[in-house]
Structure formats: C-alpha cells, structure tokens
Design a protein around this motif. Structure first.
Motif, PDB file in Angstrom:
ATOM      1  N   ILE A 136     -17.953  55.946   3.929  1.00 28.97           N
ATOM      2  CA  ILE A 136     -18.478  56.006   5.299  1.00 28.97           C
ATOM      3  C   ILE A 136     -19.272  54.739   5.575  1.00 28.97           C
ATOM      4  O   ILE A 136     -20.069  54.311   4.735  1.00 28.97           O
ATOM      5  CB  ILE A 136     -19.419  57.212   5.498  1.00 28.97           C
ATOM      6  N   VAL A 175     -18.840  64.239  10.990  1.00 26.78           N
ATOM      7  CA  VAL A 175     -18.955  62.921  11.622  1.00 26.78           C
ATOM      8  C   VAL A 175     -19.192  63.066  13.119  1.00 26.78           C
ATOM      9  O   VAL A 175     -20.070  62.396  13.683  1.00 26.78           O
ATOM     10  CB  VAL A 175     -17.707  62.059  11.327  1.00 26.78           C
ATOM     11  N   GLU A 179     -22.526  61.722  15.012  1.00 22.12           N
ATOM     12  CA  GLU A 179     -22.431  60.719  16.076  1.00 22.12           C
ATOM     13  C   GLU A 179     -23.070  61.215  17.365  1.00 22.12           C
ATOM     14  O   GLU A 179     -23.780  60.467  18.046  1.00 22.12           O
ATOM     15  CB  GLU A 179     -20.969  60.330  16.314  1.00 22.12           C
ATOM     16  N   LEU A 186     -19.712  56.090  13.364  1.00 21.15           N
ATOM     17  CA  LEU A 186     -19.413  55.967  11.944  1.00 21.15           C
ATOM     18  C   LEU A 186     -17.944  55.601  11.750  1.00 21.15           C
ATOM     19  O   LEU A 186     -17.092  56.046  12.513  1.00 21.15           O
ATOM     20  CB  LEU A 186     -19.660  57.291  11.219  1.00 21.15           C
ATOM     21  N   TYR A 188     -15.026  55.947   8.744  1.00 22.70           N
ATOM     22  CA  TYR A 188     -14.859  56.602   7.463  1.00 22.70           C
ATOM     23  C   TYR A 188     -13.407  56.615   7.043  1.00 22.70           C
ATOM     24  O   TYR A 188     -12.497  56.493   7.866  1.00 22.70           O
ATOM     25  CB  TYR A 188     -15.457  58.016   7.455  1.00 22.70           C
TER      26      TYR A 188
END
Length: 193
Positions: A136, A175, A179, A186, A188
C-alpha cells in the motif's frame, strides 16, 4: 491472526521510522527499510547532504552530526529524529538487501516511486512460498510534521487491516473507508513471496 508489517521509504529514514516507532509502541510486529543506495540526511545545504551507508548505526550518525554542527542539526530536527531511530533499532536497513529476513503480510510505502520499487523488487524475486503480500502506498510529505501525521494514518490503516478476518477479502472496503475518512488516496497492489 497477527500480521507482519514493513514500513518503507526512500533513503532518509524519517517517514518509515516514525511509523515503525508508533506501530511498535502499539504492539505491532513491524520492521522498516529504505530503498535508496545510501541513507541521505539533510546537510548544511541541498547540495551537501550527509550520506551514510545502510547498516551504519544511528548512534554513529548522531555522533557525527553532533560533531559537525549540533545547532543546525538540532534546529532542523535531524538529531531528535536519529535519537528516536536509535531507540527503535540499531541501524537503517535497505529493503532490497534485507526484506527476505522474514515474510511480511503488509508493506506500507510513503511515496509512489518507493511503492513502484517495492513492487518491482517483489516481482523480480523467485516466488517460492506463494504467500500473498499487500503493498500500500500512503503518500506522505517528507518533513517531521507530516511524518508524524503519516504514522498515525498508517496506524489507523493497520488497525483496520488487523480488525478483519481475511484482508484479501476486505481490502477494497478497507481502502475505500480509509480514503473517505481521511481524504487521502491510497495505491495498493498484491504480490507474492
């Protein structure tokens, strides 16, 4: 299940070590690395950084900078940073040379070029174990204030990953929630050992 984490930044040991220090205090199994050719710390000017080999003990760097200009390096935060780093581990380690010391479940980077380097390194290795690793990128500016903020964000993210039974099944939701909560994008990817 307790996961193993790696914090990775470029070469100055600020962002990854701040996150390493905080996660370690919170009981996480964590390591930290740089990806550059050398450890570079700010010097008296942009053209004159202090350059050390990976593996040079933080105490040696601290003593060296205290001899050179203690006022400058105290004022710019380098001496306190090195003191913090020396309380976490003996010396900086380079990802490409040391990341096989163990298998990590999650690798957190703090700038996109480092994210790319870690992915490239993992993809170029022989993948013997076929264990998944989540990489990440949490973009964090390279200064002391942002490193502290980034460490808290990294802790929050790692706590969210720890809270689920299987991160592989939940990472998209983790995620997205991160966010939305922190207004930080992010990157990843998943690779293998």
């Amino acid at each position: 299940m307790r996961l193993r984490y790696a914090m990775v930044c470029s070469s100055n040991q600020n962002r990854s070590m701040e996150a390493h220090s905080l996660l370690k205090r919170q009981g996480f199994e964590v390591a930290s690395y740089g990806t550059g050719a050398h450890v570079k710390l700010p010097g008296p000017s942009l053209r004159e950084p202090n350059v050390y080999d990976f593996g040079t003990p933080y105490k040696v760097m601290l003593d060296d900078l205290r001899r050179k200009d203690p006022d400058l390096y105290k004022r710019n935060g380098i001496l306190p940073m090195l003191k913090r780093n020396s309380s976490v581990k003996t010396a900086p380690q380079r990802w490409q040379d040391n990341a096989t010391d163990g298998v990590f479940n999650v690798v957190l980077t703090f700038e996109e070029k480092v994210f790319d380097m870690v992915l490239q390194d993992l993809n170029n290795r022989e993948q013997v174990l076929m264990k998944t690793v989540l990489i990440i990128n949490l973009e964090v500016k390279d200064n002391h204030e942002e490193a502290a903020v980034g460490a808290k964000l990294a802790l929050d993210l790692c706590q969210e990953i720890e809270a689920v039974e299987c991160w592989e099944d939940s990472i998209d939701n983790i995620v997205m929630a991160f966010e939305n909560k922190h207004k930080r994008k992010l990157l990843y990817s998943i690779s293998f050992y």
